[in-house]
Design an enzyme around this catalytic site. Sequence first.
Site, mmCIF file in Angstrom:
data_model
loop_
_atom_site.group_PDB
_atom_site.id
_atom_site.type_symbol
_atom_site.label_atom_id
_atom_site.label_comp_id
_atom_site.label_asym_id
_atom_site.label_seq_id
_atom_site.Cartn_x
_atom_site.Cartn_y
_atom_site.Cartn_z
ATOM 1 N NE ARG A 83 -4.285 -0.752 2.469
ATOM 2 C CZ ARG A 83 -5.121 -1.780 2.724
ATOM 3 N NH1 ARG A 83 -4.670 -2.985 2.926
ATOM 4 N NH2 ARG A 83 -6.415 -1.575 2.772
ATOM 5 N NE ARG A 128 -13.206 -4.079 7.510
ATOM 6 C CZ ARG A 128 -12.326 -4.130 6.512
ATOM 7 N NH1 ARG A 128 -12.330 -5.153 5.678
ATOM 8 N NH2 ARG A 128 -11.442 -3.161 6.344
ATOM 9 N NE ARG A 139 -10.889 1.222 5.454
ATOM 10 C CZ ARG A 139 -11.969 0.475 5.225
ATOM 11 N NH1 ARG A 139 -13.135 0.848 5.714
ATOM 12 N NH2 ARG A 139 -11.869 -0.618 4.539
HETATM 13 P P1 AMP Z 1 -8.183 -4.122 4.625
HETATM 14 O O1 AMP Z 1 -8.878 -5.278 5.262
HETATM 15 O O2 AMP Z 1 -7.211 -4.541 3.550
HETATM 16 O O3 AMP Z 1 -9.134 -3.052 4.171
HETATM 17 O O4 AMP Z 1 -7.275 -3.460 5.766
HETATM 18 C C1 AMP Z 1 -7.856 -2.922 6.938
HETATM 19 C C2 AMP Z 1 -6.880 -1.985 7.634
HETATM 20 O O5 AMP Z 1 -5.696 -2.719 8.013
HETATM 21 C C3 AMP Z 1 -6.346 -0.842 6.775
HETATM 22 O O6 AMP Z 1 -7.247 0.260 6.734
HETATM 23 C C4 AMP Z 1 -5.056 -0.501 7.511
HETATM 24 O O7 AMP Z 1 -5.309 0.175 8.722
HETATM 25 C C5 AMP Z 1 -4.539 -1.890 7.870
HETATM 26 N N1 AMP Z 1 -3.713 -2.456 6.779
HETATM 27 C C6 AMP Z 1 -3.985 -3.554 6.020
HETATM 28 N N2 AMP Z 1 -3.015 -3.773 5.127
HETATM 29 C C7 AMP Z 1 -2.102 -2.780 5.302
HETATM 30 C C8 AMP Z 1 -0.878 -2.429 4.663
HETATM 31 N N3 AMP Z 1 -0.399 -3.148 3.638
HETATM 32 N N4 AMP Z 1 -0.202 -1.355 5.136
HETATM 33 C C9 AMP Z 1 -0.661 -0.624 6.175
HETATM 34 N N5 AMP Z 1 -1.823 -0.868 6.801
HETATM 35 C C10 AMP Z 1 -2.535 -1.939 6.379
#
Ligand code: AMP
Length: 184
Positions: A83, A128, A139
Amino acid sequence: MGPPGSGKGTQAGDIGERHGVPAISTGDIFRANVDADTPLGHLAREYIEAGEYVPDSVTIDMLRDRVDQPDCEQGFVLDGYPRTIAQVGALDELLTSTRHELRAVLVLEVDRDELVDRLVRRAATEGRTDDSEDVIRRRLELYADETDPLLSEYDSRGVLVRLDGSGTRAEVAERVAEALAVRA
Ligand code: AMP
């Protein structure tokens, strides 16, 4: 890759099953740690709940540990990683050291109204903590500022495939399968 609500998790899981490799979601690993009340979960929680990215050093170490597991030897699908530009560099090093090659970077593109619609629906069904309106907005903004620019890097390497992420799970899965078939 793709913004929140684009269907990354669903499609990554399906790809993993079809190819017999693990789908690794950094978001899922963080959430599991939050639920299990681990030190990593404690650290990650405030970032996740604010819609911010967990710091690179933490995320990169966590991914390295996961990819070092024996089930990743034949390959793996990443969902929600990288990311940031630092994560791109760390992934390059990780792939070199584990003798893997980046086959494709798939991006699911969905227009903003549909994204917000899906996220609001997910908030109602999955509960969530980061699917509230303010956090969703943050986000999406962070994706546009920090993650979307990474696509041009992968595009210049010739591995980027942009896909229409709208429609049903099956429709998107078919586009994903076609894209991967030409890169086998
Ligand atoms: P997701 O389920 O992929 O939407 O991730 C949920 C949250 O986890 C994100 O909004 C970030 O806070 C954290 N997160 C997940 N993957 C990453 C990443 N590669 N780098 C930084 N934070 C992450």
